[in-house]
Design a protein around this motif. Structure first.
Motif, PDB file in Angstrom:
ATOM      1  N   LYS A 283       5.341  -4.913   2.977  1.00 54.60           N
ATOM      2  CA  LYS A 283       6.674  -5.477   2.797  1.00 54.60           C
ATOM      3  C   LYS A 283       6.587  -6.900   2.260  1.00 54.60           C
ATOM      4  CE  LYS A 283       9.083  -2.777   6.379  1.00 54.60           C
ATOM      5  NZ  LYS A 283      10.161  -2.188   5.544  1.00 54.60           N
ATOM      6  N   LEU A 284       7.566  -7.233   1.434  1.00 52.35           N
ATOM      7  CA  LEU A 284       7.742  -8.593   0.936  1.00 52.35           C
ATOM      8  C   LEU A 284       8.948  -9.217   1.634  1.00 52.35           C
ATOM      9  CD1 LEU A 284       7.107  -8.172  -2.882  1.00 52.35           C
ATOM     10  CD2 LEU A 284       5.900  -9.779  -1.401  1.00 52.35           C
ATOM     11  N   TRP A 285       8.805 -10.503   1.999  1.00 48.48           N
ATOM     12  CA  TRP A 285       9.840 -11.201   2.754  1.00 48.48           C
ATOM     13  C   TRP A 285      10.101 -12.565   2.123  1.00 48.48           C
ATOM     14  CZ3 TRP A 285      10.970  -8.380   7.328  1.00 48.48           C
ATOM     15  CH2 TRP A 285      10.002  -7.434   7.709  1.00 48.48           C
ATOM     16  N   ASP A 286      11.317 -13.046   2.266  1.00 46.51           N
ATOM     17  CA  ASP A 286      11.655 -14.422   1.908  1.00 46.51           C
ATOM     18  C   ASP A 286      11.118 -15.336   3.001  1.00 46.51           C
ATOM     19  OD1 ASP A 286      13.356 -16.931   2.024  1.00 46.51           O
ATOM     20  OD2 ASP A 286      14.156 -16.036   0.204  1.00 46.51           O
ATOM     21  N   SER A 287      10.266 -16.296   2.627  1.00 49.37           N
ATOM     22  CA  SER A 287       9.590 -17.119   3.633  1.00 49.37           C
ATOM     23  C   SER A 287      10.504 -18.173   4.256  1.00 49.37           C
ATOM     24  CB  SER A 287       8.370 -17.818   3.007  1.00 49.37           C
ATOM     25  OG  SER A 287       8.784 -18.752   2.021  1.00 49.37           O
ATOM     26  N   ILE A 288      11.664 -18.411   3.660  1.00 45.09           N
ATOM     27  CA  ILE A 288      12.605 -19.388   4.224  1.00 45.09           C
ATOM     28  C   ILE A 288      13.582 -18.718   5.181  1.00 45.09           C
ATOM     29  CG2 ILE A 288      14.354 -21.121   3.703  1.00 45.09           C
ATOM     30  CD1 ILE A 288      11.517 -21.819   2.764  1.00 45.09           C
ATOM     31  N   THR A 289      14.137 -17.595   4.758  1.00 46.05           N
ATOM     32  CA  THR A 289      15.170 -16.937   5.561  1.00 46.05           C
ATOM     33  C   THR A 289      14.629 -15.814   6.431  1.00 46.05           C
ATOM     34  OG1 THR A 289      15.679 -15.284   3.857  1.00 46.05           O
ATOM     35  CG2 THR A 289      16.814 -17.412   3.719  1.00 46.05           C
ATOM     36  N   GLY A 290      13.446 -15.272   6.069  1.00 42.94           N
ATOM     37  CA  GLY A 290      12.910 -14.114   6.779  1.00 42.94           C
ATOM     38  C   GLY A 290      13.514 -12.799   6.334  1.00 42.94           C
ATOM     39  N   ARG A 291      14.328 -12.829   5.291  1.00 39.64           N
ATOM     40  CA  ARG A 291      14.970 -11.605   4.805  1.00 39.64           C
ATOM     41  C   ARG A 291      13.946 -10.694   4.142  1.00 39.64           C
ATOM     42  NH1 ARG A 291      17.559 -10.046  -0.084  1.00 39.64           N
ATOM     43  NH2 ARG A 291      17.075 -12.093  -0.992  1.00 39.64           N
ATOM     44  N   GLU A 292      14.029  -9.401   4.448  1.00 37.67           N
ATOM     45  CA  GLU A 292      13.160  -8.418   3.800  1.00 37.67           C
ATOM     46  C   GLU A 292      13.601  -8.230   2.353  1.00 37.67           C
ATOM     47  OE1 GLU A 292      12.350  -3.662   4.107  1.00 37.67           O
ATOM     48  OE2 GLU A 292      12.455  -4.765   6.009  1.00 37.67           O
ATOM     49  N   LEU A 293      12.666  -8.424   1.405  1.00 36.33           N
ATOM     50  CA  LEU A 293      12.987  -8.336  -0.017  1.00 36.33           C
ATOM     51  C   LEU A 293      12.659  -6.971  -0.605  1.00 36.33           C
ATOM     52  CD1 LEU A 293      11.555 -11.803  -1.139  1.00 36.33           C
ATOM     53  CD2 LEU A 293      13.939 -11.230  -0.605  1.00 36.33           C
ATOM     54  N   ASP A 294      11.546  -6.359  -0.139  1.00 38.72           N
ATOM     55  CA  ASP A 294      11.123  -5.090  -0.726  1.00 38.72           C
ATOM     56  C   ASP A 294      10.158  -4.396   0.226  1.00 38.72           C
ATOM     57  OD1 ASP A 294      10.945  -3.039  -2.549  1.00 38.72           O
ATOM     58  OD2 ASP A 294      10.210  -4.275  -4.197  1.00 38.72           O
ATOM     59  N   THR A 295      10.110  -3.085   0.142  1.00 39.00           N
ATOM     60  CA  THR A 295       9.133  -2.276   0.867  1.00 39.00           C
ATOM     61  C   THR A 295       8.325  -1.483  -0.152  1.00 39.00           C
ATOM     62  OG1 THR A 295      10.556  -2.065   2.820  1.00 39.00           O
ATOM     63  CG2 THR A 295       8.799  -0.454   2.575  1.00 39.00           C
ATOM     64  N   LEU A 296       7.009  -1.600  -0.083  1.00 42.50           N
ATOM     65  CA  LEU A 296       6.108  -0.921  -1.006  1.00 42.50           C
ATOM     66  C   LEU A 296       5.639   0.371  -0.344  1.00 42.50           C
ATOM     67  CD1 LEU A 296       4.008  -4.014  -2.162  1.00 42.50           C
ATOM     68  CD2 LEU A 296       6.259  -3.233  -2.947  1.00 42.50           C
ATOM     69  N   ARG A 297       6.136   1.502  -0.861  1.00 38.40           N
ATOM     70  CA  ARG A 297       5.815   2.812  -0.307  1.00 38.40           C
ATOM     71  C   ARG A 297       4.976   3.614  -1.297  1.00 38.40           C
ATOM     72  NH1 ARG A 297      11.231   2.041   1.437  1.00 38.40           N
ATOM     73  NH2 ARG A 297      11.449   2.175   3.725  1.00 38.40           N
ATOM     74  N   GLY A 298       3.972   4.317  -0.795  1.00 39.65           N
ATOM     75  CA  GLY A 298       3.114   5.118  -1.650  1.00 39.65           C
ATOM     76  C   GLY A 298       1.807   5.467  -0.974  1.00 39.65           C
ATOM     77  N   HIS A 299       1.351   4.612  -0.065  1.00 40.88           N
ATOM     78  CA  HIS A 299       0.145   4.937   0.692  1.00 40.88           C
ATOM     79  C   HIS A 299       0.432   6.039   1.707  1.00 40.88           C
ATOM     80  CE1 HIS A 299      -2.746   2.031  -0.747  1.00 40.88           C
ATOM     81  NE2 HIS A 299      -1.874   1.039  -0.625  1.00 40.88           N
ATOM     82  N   LYS A 300      -0.600   6.828   1.996  1.00 38.75           N
ATOM     83  CA  LYS A 300      -0.481   7.943   2.933  1.00 38.75           C
ATOM     84  C   LYS A 300      -1.087   7.630   4.292  1.00 38.75           C
ATOM     85  CE  LYS A 300       1.220  10.388  -0.457  1.00 38.75           C
ATOM     86  NZ  LYS A 300       2.684  10.561  -0.559  1.00 38.75           N
ATOM     87  N   ASP A 301      -1.606   6.415   4.458  1.00 44.05           N
ATOM     88  CA  ASP A 301      -2.245   6.036   5.721  1.00 44.05           C
ATOM     89  C   ASP A 301      -2.051   4.534   5.910  1.00 44.05           C
ATOM     90  OD1 ASP A 301      -3.768   6.128   8.062  1.00 44.05           O
ATOM     91  OD2 ASP A 301      -5.331   7.397   7.173  1.00 44.05           O
ATOM     92  N   ALA A 302      -2.606   4.015   6.995  1.00 46.18           N
ATOM     93  CA  ALA A 302      -2.412   2.606   7.345  1.00 46.18           C
ATOM     94  C   ALA A 302      -2.911   1.676   6.253  1.00 46.18           C
ATOM     95  CB  ALA A 302      -3.135   2.300   8.652  1.00 46.18           C
ATOM     96  N   ILE A 303      -2.163   0.610   6.008  1.00 41.59           N
ATOM     97  CA  ILE A 303      -2.564  -0.446   5.083  1.00 41.59           C
ATOM     98  C   ILE A 303      -3.240  -1.541   5.884  1.00 41.59           C
ATOM     99  CG2 ILE A 303      -1.733  -2.238   3.506  1.00 41.59           C
ATOM    100  CD1 ILE A 303       0.522  -0.326   2.723  1.00 41.59           C
ATOM    101  N   PHE A 304      -4.495  -1.834   5.524  1.00 42.97           N
ATOM    102  CA  PHE A 304      -5.240  -2.873   6.221  1.00 42.97           C
ATOM    103  C   PHE A 304      -5.161  -4.221   5.491  1.00 42.97           C
ATOM    104  CE2 PHE A 304      -8.064   0.590   8.271  1.00 42.97           C
ATOM    105  CZ  PHE A 304      -7.136   0.775   9.273  1.00 42.97           C
ATOM    106  N   PRO A 305      -5.824  -4.410   4.322  1.00 42.26           N
ATOM    107  CA  PRO A 305      -5.743  -5.715   3.657  1.00 42.26           C
ATOM    108  C   PRO A 305      -4.652  -5.766   2.598  1.00 42.26           C
ATOM    109  CG  PRO A 305      -7.471  -4.419   2.624  1.00 42.26           C
ATOM    110  CD  PRO A 305      -6.835  -3.542   3.680  1.00 42.26           C
TER     111      PRO A 305
END
Length: 205
Positions: free
Chosen positions: A44-66
Motif C-alpha cells: 500500500k501507498l500512503w500520504d505521509s502527512i495525512t496518513g490517507r491510503e493512496l493506492d493498494t498494489l494487488r497481484g501477489h499470491k502470497d505474503a510480501i516481505f521486502p
C-alpha cells in the motif's frame, strides 16, 4: 504501520488498512509517501502527512516481505514469499512486470543508484540482478546459503549480500564475479550496507 517523531518519540500517524502482519516499510525519497508490504498479499501507498491510503498494489499470491521505491519515485519493487518480485508504476499503481527466476521466498530487494537494475536476494541461496525496464535476469550470484540482505554500492560497481552462514560476499555488479568473502559473524548475518564512498561495508548480525 505507525509514523513517529524521531526526536520526541511522539506517535504522529497510524496507517490502518492491511489485514495481516506488515513486514516492510519505506519512505519515498521526497518523504511525501510511505510504502508498506504485508502478509495480506498487498502493498500500500500512503500520504505521509495525512496518513490517507493512496493506492493498494494487488497481484501477489502470497505474503510480501521486502519493498523498495526507486530514488526518483517512478517505480516500486516488491518481493514475495512465493519467489517472485514485481515492478510497479509508483504513480498509477499499475503492475509493470514480474521477476520469476527465484525458486523460494524473496527476502530483500534494492534498486541500483540509477534505477536501471534491481537486486533481489532469496531463500534459494542466490541473489539476482535484473533489468528494471525489461525484467530480464542479468546475473545470478550463488551464495550457497540463504540471503538475508543485499546492497548496491553507491558507485554501482559492486553488489553485496549477507547470508545465514555469517558471511558477507561482494560481487562485481557487471560480471557477477565474486571478489571477496568476509566471515563477519559466527551466527546469522542479517544485514549489509555500503558506505557512501563505496569503500567500506557495514554488516549486522
Amino acid at each position: 504501520a505507525k509514523v513517529w517523531n524521531a526526536t520526541t518519540g511522539r506517535e504522529l500517524l497510524t496507517l490502518r488498512g492491511h489485514h495481516d502482519f506488515v513486514w516492510s516499510v519505506a519512505f519515498s525519497p521526497d518523504g511525501s509517501r510511505i510504502l508498506t508490504g504485508s502478509s495480506d498479499n498487498t502493498a500500500k501507498l500512503w500520504d505521509s502527512i495525512t496518513g490517507r491510503e493512496l493506492d493498494t498494489l494487488r497481484g501477489h499470491k502470497d505474503a510480501i516481505f521486502p519493498v523498495a521505491i526507486f530514488p526518483y519515485s517512478s517505480c516500486i519493487v516488491t518481493g514475495c514469499n512465493d519467489g517472485t518480485a514485481k515492478v510497479w508504476n509508483a504513480a498509477t499503481g499499475q503492475e509493470l512486470r514480474t521477476l520469476k527466476e527465484h525458486k523460494r521466498a524473496v527476502n530483500c530487494v534494492r534498486f541500483s543508484p540509477d534505477g536501471t537494475r534491481i537486486l533481489t536476494g532469496s531463500d534459494d541461496n542466490t541473489a539476482r540482478v535484473w533489468d528494471t525496464n525489461t525484467g530480464q535476469s542479468l546475473l545470478t550470484l550463488d551464495a550457497q546459503f540463504v540471503i538475508s540482505s543485499v546492497a548496491f554500492s553507491p558507485n554501482a560497481r559492486l553488489v553485496a549480500s549477507s547470508s545465514w552462514d555469517g558471511a558477507a560476499r561482494i560481487w562485481d555488479a557487471s560480471t557477477g564475479r565474486k571478489t571477496l568473502t568476509i566471515k563477519a559473524s559466527t551466527t546469522w548475518l542479517n544485514s549489509v550496507e555500503f558506505s557512501p564512498d563505496s569503500r567500506q561495508l557495514l554488516t549486522g548480525s
